[in-house]
Design an enzyme around this catalytic site. Structure first.
Site, PDB file in Angstrom:
ATOM      1  N   CYS A  38       0.443   0.393  10.452  1.00 35.29           N
ATOM      2  CA  CYS A  38      -0.140  -0.771   9.573  1.00 35.29           C
ATOM      3  C   CYS A  38       0.945  -1.443   8.895  1.00 35.29           C
ATOM      4  O   CYS A  38       1.933  -0.805   8.229  1.00 35.29           O
ATOM      5  CB  CYS A  38      -0.816   0.047   8.411  1.00 35.29           C
ATOM      6  SG  CYS A  38      -1.670  -1.332   7.288  1.00 35.29           S
ATOM      7  N   ARG A  46     -17.703  -3.221  18.042  1.00 39.72           N
ATOM      8  CA  ARG A  46     -16.922  -4.350  17.928  1.00 39.72           C
ATOM      9  C   ARG A  46     -15.621  -4.091  18.687  1.00 39.72           C
ATOM     10  O   ARG A  46     -14.919  -3.496  18.419  1.00 39.72           O
ATOM     11  CB  ARG A  46     -16.608  -4.504  16.487  1.00 39.72           C
ATOM     12  CG  ARG A  46     -15.695  -5.596  16.185  1.00 39.72           C
ATOM     13  CD  ARG A  46     -15.540  -6.101  14.512  1.00 39.72           C
ATOM     14  NE  ARG A  46     -16.894  -6.163  13.988  1.00 39.72           N
ATOM     15  CZ  ARG A  46     -17.315  -5.796  12.650  1.00 39.72           C
ATOM     16  NH1 ARG A  46     -16.392  -4.992  12.181  1.00 39.72           N
ATOM     17  NH2 ARG A  46     -18.358  -6.019  12.502  1.00 39.72           N
ATOM     18  N   CYS A 103     -19.475   0.861   8.498  1.00 41.07           N
ATOM     19  CA  CYS A 103     -18.719   0.388   9.713  1.00 41.07           C
ATOM     20  C   CYS A 103     -17.559   1.500   9.957  1.00 41.07           C
ATOM     21  O   CYS A 103     -16.739   1.359   8.991  1.00 41.07           O
ATOM     22  CB  CYS A 103     -18.221  -1.091   9.297  1.00 41.07           C
ATOM     23  SG  CYS A 103     -17.257  -1.788  10.565  1.00 41.07           S
ATOM     24  N   CYS A 146       0.095   4.843   6.900  1.00 42.22           N
ATOM     25  CA  CYS A 146      -0.505   5.091   8.226  1.00 42.22           C
ATOM     26  C   CYS A 146       0.320   4.183   9.113  1.00 42.22           C
ATOM     27  O   CYS A 146       1.109   2.934   9.077  1.00 42.22           O
ATOM     28  CB  CYS A 146      -1.899   4.040   8.049  1.00 42.22           C
ATOM     29  SG  CYS A 146      -2.817   4.373   6.660  1.00 42.22           S
ATOM     30  N   CYS A 163     -19.127  -7.245   4.002  1.00 44.86           N
ATOM     31  CA  CYS A 163     -18.727  -5.969   4.331  1.00 44.86           C
ATOM     32  C   CYS A 163     -17.365  -5.889   3.508  1.00 44.86           C
ATOM     33  O   CYS A 163     -16.688  -6.946   3.258  1.00 44.86           O
ATOM     34  CB  CYS A 163     -18.452  -5.825   5.909  1.00 44.86           C
ATOM     35  SG  CYS A 163     -17.417  -4.490   6.238  1.00 44.86           S
ATOM     36  N   CYS A 206       0.919  -1.097   0.033  1.00 42.89           N
ATOM     37  CA  CYS A 206       0.028  -0.003  -0.021  1.00 42.89           C
ATOM     38  C   CYS A 206       0.828   1.171  -0.126  1.00 42.89           C
ATOM     39  O   CYS A 206       1.707   1.346   0.800  1.00 42.89           O
ATOM     40  CB  CYS A 206      -0.865   0.097   1.136  1.00 42.89           C
ATOM     41  SG  CYS A 206      -2.041   1.642   1.211  1.00 42.89           S
ATOM     42  N   CYS A 245     -16.081 -10.197   5.762  1.00 42.37           N
ATOM     43  CA  CYS A 245     -15.554  -8.872   5.675  1.00 42.37           C
ATOM     44  C   CYS A 245     -14.233  -8.794   4.965  1.00 42.37           C
ATOM     45  O   CYS A 245     -13.319  -9.619   5.203  1.00 42.37           O
ATOM     46  CB  CYS A 245     -15.170  -8.318   6.944  1.00 42.37           C
ATOM     47  SG  CYS A 245     -16.256  -8.011   8.035  1.00 42.37           S
TER      48      CYS A 245
HETATM   49  N1  SAM Z   1      -6.782   0.092   3.023  1.00 39.12           N
HETATM   50  C1  SAM Z   1      -7.805   0.538   3.555  1.00 39.12           C
HETATM   51  C2  SAM Z   1      -8.047   1.454   4.488  1.00 39.12           C
HETATM   52  O1  SAM Z   1      -7.101   1.990   5.055  1.00 39.12           O
HETATM   53  O2  SAM Z   1      -9.285   2.123   4.576  1.00 39.12           O
HETATM   54  C3  SAM Z   1      -8.848  -0.894   4.203  1.00 39.12           C
HETATM   55  C4  SAM Z   1      -7.725  -1.788   5.025  1.00 39.12           C
HETATM   56  S1  SAM Z   1      -7.098  -0.982   6.471  1.00 39.12           S
HETATM   57  C5  SAM Z   1      -6.095  -2.285   7.052  1.00 39.12           C
HETATM   58  C6  SAM Z   1      -8.645  -1.120   7.821  1.00 39.12           C
HETATM   59  C7  SAM Z   1      -8.352  -0.503   9.214  1.00 39.12           C
HETATM   60  O3  SAM Z   1      -7.553  -1.575   9.817  1.00 39.12           O
HETATM   61  C8  SAM Z   1      -7.489   0.762   9.396  1.00 39.12           C
HETATM   62  O4  SAM Z   1      -8.527   1.925   9.234  1.00 39.12           O
HETATM   63  C9  SAM Z   1      -7.312   0.500  10.942  1.00 39.12           C
HETATM   64  O5  SAM Z   1      -8.136   0.995  11.710  1.00 39.12           O
HETATM   65  C10 SAM Z   1      -6.993  -0.932  11.112  1.00 39.12           C
HETATM   66  N2  SAM Z   1      -5.706  -1.438  11.328  1.00 39.12           N
HETATM   67  C11 SAM Z   1      -4.784  -1.446  10.384  1.00 39.12           C
HETATM   68  N3  SAM Z   1      -3.581  -1.875  11.110  1.00 39.12           N
HETATM   69  C12 SAM Z   1      -3.871  -2.087  12.246  1.00 39.12           C
HETATM   70  C13 SAM Z   1      -3.162  -2.333  13.482  1.00 39.12           C
HETATM   71  N4  SAM Z   1      -1.944  -2.533  13.427  1.00 39.12           N
HETATM   72  N5  SAM Z   1      -3.610  -2.551  14.890  1.00 39.12           N
HETATM   73  C14 SAM Z   1      -5.085  -2.206  14.990  1.00 39.12           C
HETATM   74  N6  SAM Z   1      -5.910  -1.769  13.773  1.00 39.12           N
HETATM   75  C15 SAM Z   1      -5.381  -1.647  12.637  1.00 39.12           C
HETATM   76 FE1  SF4 Z   2      -2.981   1.263   3.350  1.00 33.70          FE
HETATM   77 FE2  SF4 Z   2      -2.902   0.110   5.783  1.00 33.70          FE
HETATM   78 FE3  SF4 Z   2      -3.420   2.594   5.623  1.00 33.70          FE
HETATM   79 FE4  SF4 Z   2      -5.208   0.900   4.825  1.00 33.70          FE
HETATM   80  S1  SF4 Z   2      -4.411   1.361   6.842  1.00 33.70           S
HETATM   81  S2  SF4 Z   2      -4.634   2.765   3.629  1.00 33.70           S
HETATM   82  S3  SF4 Z   2      -3.709  -0.849   3.820  1.00 33.70           S
HETATM   83  S4  SF4 Z   2      -1.263   1.690   4.781  1.00 33.70           S
END
Ligand code: SAM
Ligand code: SF4
Ligand code: DTB
Length: 345
Positions: A61, A261, A189, A58, A129, A54, A98
């Site tokens: 992530c 959740r 959600c 973030c 979802c 990606c 999901c």
């Molecule tokens: N890429 C898309 C986005 O960011 O909207 C969808 C997937 S993203 C992994 C979905 C959510 O997973 C993020 O918004 C975040 O809240 C959660 N998430 C990702 N990594 C995480 C982590 N290490 N611990 C807890 N929640 C996490």
């Molecule tokens: Fe990309 Fe992870 Fe951010 Fe979703 S949460 S936009 S997968 S970096």
């Protein structure tokens, strides 16, 4: 039962957090009972249908390409491969499937591919979802037409903390996507992550932002940061577990009708902590050994926990209100004779 409010102030939300723990939990549990069956938990299974690589940054992530986390990138799965996983989730007792994709914002072509997957999963009789990143209005409509029930898109943090976590898209971008999703008639959600080093006031700010959206999200995932080596947030001081319970309780009070959740982070929680979260108003979990790329408790462990607590798995959609539930439980979960009316054999 008082009607849900959309005008919560930051001071009011902070005041909820500041209460003695027992007072906060008693209030949250009373709200929970007034609106939901306190012994029923909705279960969803997650699948990463497109993993890693990606472009976003973030800080939490493991799927961001710029961090060295060891996540193996994988292109979008085929319809048949997703169906196989969806059937297995259904057989294990999940009512919602999901699907997550590590995109910043999908291309129209990719949305069309996901729409095909959604239709096939929906045809199995599962709720669907998806979480694919930012969506345009037409993309949201395409997914709705394909049979998508929910779209997950999180605010993730309080507006004032957001800039410390993500620099590649704005808070307003998230609000815009949520608007497109609501306008398309999809259920939302939407939640966030705690334990990222934010202050209590900032946790309150996340909940205030969620509870003052034009509609409360039907589903509110509260994630406890899963610390992944290689991400900038690895090594963050762990959140006090009681503060996590307070966050669940405050979410329940602020958004009484929503499903709250207990989301990422359960693998690192004791059974006792999870039980406190259910008492405080959590009534939905991710079920199955994996979240997207990180671990989740074993199915057997969750079944045993449900049995020990006399919890049943909710089938089907969000309950409107009230203390009844129907439908089969997660296999083996409902054997404690707590009076839910399910077969106790
Ligand atoms: N890429 C898309 C986005 O960011 O909207 C969808 C997937 S993203 C992994 C979905 C959510 O997973 C993020 O918004 C975040 O809240 C959660 N998430 C990702 N990594 C995480 C982590 N290490 N611990 C807890 N929640 C996490
Ligand atoms: Fe990309 Fe992870 Fe951010 Fe979703 S949460 S936009 S997968 S970096
Ligand atoms: C949400 O709020 N939490 C889920 C779901 N929505 C998509 C994702 C949690 C991901 C945890 C880290 C991982 O497994 O990669």
């Amino acid at each position: 039962m008082t009607a849900p409010r959309h005008d919560w102030t930051r001071d009011e939300v902070c005041a909820l957090f500041e209460q003695p723990f027992n007072d906060l939990l008693a209030q949250a549990h009373a709200v929970h009972r007034a609106h939901h069956d306190a012994n029923a938990v909705q279960v969803s299974t997650l699948l990463s249908i497109k993993t890693g690589g990606c472009p976003e940054d973030c800080a939490y992530c493991p799927q961001a390409a710029r961090y060295d986390t060891g996540v193996q990138a994988h292109k979008l799965m085929s319809v048949e491969a997703v169906l196989e996983r969806a059937r297995a989730a259904q057989a294990a007792g999940a009512s919602r499937f999901c699907m997550g994709a590590a995109w910043r914002a999908p291309k129209d072509r990719e949305v069309a591919q996901v729409a095909e997957i959604v239709s096939a999963v929906k045809a199995l009789g599962l709720e669907t979802c998806a979480t694919l990143g930012m969506l345009s209005g037409t993309q949201a409509e395409t997914l709705k037409s394909a049979g998508l029930d929910y779209y997950n898109h999180n605010l993730d943090s309080a507006p004032e903390f957001y800039g410390e976590i993500i620099h590649t898209r704005r808070y307003q971008d998230r609000l815009d996507t949520l608007e497109h999703v609501r306008d398309a008639g999809l259920k939302t959600c939407c939640g966030g992550i705690v334990g990222m080093g934010e202050t209590r006031a900032q946790r309150a700010g996340l909940l205030q932002a969620l509870a003052t959206l034009p509609e409360h999200p039907q589903s509110v995932p509260i994630n406890r940061l899963v610390q992944v080596a290689g991400t900038p947030l690895a090594g963050t001081v762990e959140l006090d577990p009681f503060e996590f319970v307070r966050t669940i309780a405050a979410a329940r009070i602020l958004m009484p009708v929503s499903m709250v959740r207990l989301s990422a982070g359960r693998a690192g929680m004791s059974d006792e902590l999870q039980a406190l979260c259910f008492f405080a108003g959590a009534n939905s979990i991710f079920y199955g050994e994996k979240l997207l790329t990180t671990g989740n408790p074993d199915v057997e462990h969750d079944r045993a926990l449900f049995a020990r607590l006399g919890l049943c798995a909710l089938e089907g959609d969000t309950p409107a209100a009230g203390p009844s539930h129907a439908g089969p439980d997660v296999a083996g979960a409902c054997r404690t004779g707590h009076g839910c009316g399910h077969d106790a054999a």
